[in-house]
Design a protein around this motif. Structure first.
Motif, PDB file in Angstrom:
ATOM      1  N   GLN A  35       4.367  17.007  -9.908  1.00 25.03           N
ATOM      2  CA  GLN A  35       4.374  17.342 -11.330  1.00 25.03           C
ATOM      3  C   GLN A  35       4.663  16.141 -12.233  1.00 25.03           C
ATOM      4  O   GLN A  35       4.528  16.238 -13.446  1.00 25.03           O
ATOM      5  CB  GLN A  35       5.419  18.436 -11.607  1.00 25.03           C
ATOM      6  CG  GLN A  35       5.117  19.743 -10.920  1.00 25.03           C
ATOM      7  CD  GLN A  35       3.813  20.357 -11.367  1.00 25.03           C
ATOM      8  OE1 GLN A  35       3.489  20.344 -12.532  1.00 25.03           O
ATOM      9  NE2 GLN A  35       3.055  20.876 -10.422  1.00 25.03           N
ATOM     10  N   ALA A  36       5.040  15.039 -11.643  1.00 26.01           N
ATOM     11  CA  ALA A  36       5.419  13.858 -12.425  1.00 26.01           C
ATOM     12  C   ALA A  36       4.203  13.237 -13.101  1.00 26.01           C
ATOM     13  O   ALA A  36       3.096  13.259 -12.578  1.00 26.01           O
ATOM     14  CB  ALA A  36       6.098  12.826 -11.527  1.00 26.01           C
ATOM     15  N   VAL A  37       4.422  12.699 -14.285  1.00 23.82           N
ATOM     16  CA  VAL A  37       3.378  12.010 -15.031  1.00 23.82           C
ATOM     17  C   VAL A  37       3.675  10.519 -14.960  1.00 23.82           C
ATOM     18  O   VAL A  37       4.787  10.085 -15.243  1.00 23.82           O
ATOM     19  CB  VAL A  37       3.360  12.478 -16.501  1.00 23.82           C
ATOM     20  CG1 VAL A  37       2.334  11.720 -17.306  1.00 23.82           C
ATOM     21  CG2 VAL A  37       3.113  13.967 -16.579  1.00 23.82           C
ATOM     22  N   LEU A  42       0.163   8.542 -19.136  1.00 26.47           N
ATOM     23  CA  LEU A  42       0.563   8.585 -20.540  1.00 26.47           C
ATOM     24  C   LEU A  42      -0.227   7.593 -21.385  1.00 26.47           C
ATOM     25  O   LEU A  42      -0.636   7.906 -22.505  1.00 26.47           O
ATOM     26  CB  LEU A  42       2.062   8.306 -20.675  1.00 26.47           C
ATOM     27  CG  LEU A  42       2.988   9.385 -20.127  1.00 26.47           C
ATOM     28  CD1 LEU A  42       4.438   8.917 -20.194  1.00 26.47           C
ATOM     29  CD2 LEU A  42       2.806  10.681 -20.884  1.00 26.47           C
ATOM     30  N   GLU A  43      -0.443   6.396 -20.851  1.00 27.32           N
ATOM     31  CA  GLU A  43      -1.205   5.390 -21.592  1.00 27.32           C
ATOM     32  C   GLU A  43      -2.643   5.841 -21.828  1.00 27.32           C
ATOM     33  O   GLU A  43      -3.194   5.643 -22.916  1.00 27.32           O
ATOM     34  CB  GLU A  43      -1.171   4.052 -20.856  1.00 27.32           C
ATOM     35  CG  GLU A  43       0.179   3.372 -20.921  1.00 27.32           C
ATOM     36  CD  GLU A  43       0.293   2.158 -20.013  1.00 27.32           C
ATOM     37  OE1 GLU A  43      -0.529   2.007 -19.081  1.00 27.32           O
ATOM     38  OE2 GLU A  43       1.234   1.359 -20.236  1.00 27.32           O
ATOM     39  N   LEU A  44      -3.262   6.463 -20.815  1.00 28.40           N
ATOM     40  CA  LEU A  44      -4.629   6.962 -20.963  1.00 28.40           C
ATOM     41  C   LEU A  44      -4.704   8.081 -21.998  1.00 28.40           C
ATOM     42  O   LEU A  44      -5.628   8.121 -22.818  1.00 28.40           O
ATOM     43  CB  LEU A  44      -5.169   7.450 -19.619  1.00 28.40           C
ATOM     44  CG  LEU A  44      -5.477   6.372 -18.588  1.00 28.40           C
ATOM     45  CD1 LEU A  44      -5.826   7.005 -17.234  1.00 28.40           C
ATOM     46  CD2 LEU A  44      -6.627   5.488 -19.051  1.00 28.40           C
ATOM     47  N   ALA A  45      -3.747   8.979 -21.969  1.00 33.22           N
ATOM     48  CA  ALA A  45      -3.715  10.074 -22.939  1.00 33.22           C
ATOM     49  C   ALA A  45      -3.520   9.529 -24.350  1.00 33.22           C
ATOM     50  O   ALA A  45      -4.173   9.980 -25.297  1.00 33.22           O
ATOM     51  CB  ALA A  45      -2.609  11.062 -22.594  1.00 33.22           C
ATOM     52  N   LEU A  46      -2.644   8.549 -24.494  1.00 33.86           N
ATOM     53  CA  LEU A  46      -2.404   7.940 -25.801  1.00 33.86           C
ATOM     54  C   LEU A  46      -3.652   7.233 -26.315  1.00 33.86           C
ATOM     55  O   LEU A  46      -4.018   7.361 -27.485  1.00 33.86           O
ATOM     56  CB  LEU A  46      -1.235   6.962 -25.730  1.00 33.86           C
ATOM     57  CG  LEU A  46      -0.858   6.250 -27.026  1.00 33.86           C
ATOM     58  CD1 LEU A  46      -0.503   7.260 -28.108  1.00 33.86           C
ATOM     59  CD2 LEU A  46       0.293   5.293 -26.790  1.00 33.86           C
ATOM     60  N   ALA A  47      -4.333   6.509 -25.452  1.00 31.60           N
ATOM     61  CA  ALA A  47      -5.559   5.814 -25.847  1.00 31.60           C
ATOM     62  C   ALA A  47      -6.619   6.813 -26.298  1.00 31.60           C
ATOM     63  O   ALA A  47      -7.322   6.583 -27.292  1.00 31.60           O
ATOM     64  CB  ALA A  47      -6.081   4.964 -24.691  1.00 31.60           C
TER      65      ALA A  47
END
Length: 77
Positions: A35-37, A42-47
């Motif tokens: 379940q860990a991100v 996170l960087e891909l989602a932010l981009a």
């Protein structure tokens, strides 16, 4: 992450059989890992979000430019 040895020891100290404490600790640890991100996630989602925001702002600017052009053209006939 969790300290699996510490958790297993605490479970055993509270009366859980060692085999059961180890099995429970391993399953819990595995479940948390799945379940860990990651930082990369996170960087891909932010981009992706940044790209979407930039696209929408750019589109709004183009619409505004056409609106201003239309008003100027209307005023000057």
């Amino acid at each position: 992450m969790i300290d699996t040895l510490k958790l297993s020891t605490r479970l055993q100290d509270s009366g859980m059989p060692p085999e059961q404490a180890r099995a429970l600790t391993e399953e819990l640890s595995q479940g948390l890992k799945e379940q860990a991100v990651s930082k990369t996630d996170l960087e891909l989602a932010l981009a992706k979000l940044e790209t979407g925001i930039i696209t929408k702002i750019s589109l709004m600017m183009v619409v505004q430019l056409f609106a201003v052009y239309g008003v100027i053209k209307y005023i000057h006939g």
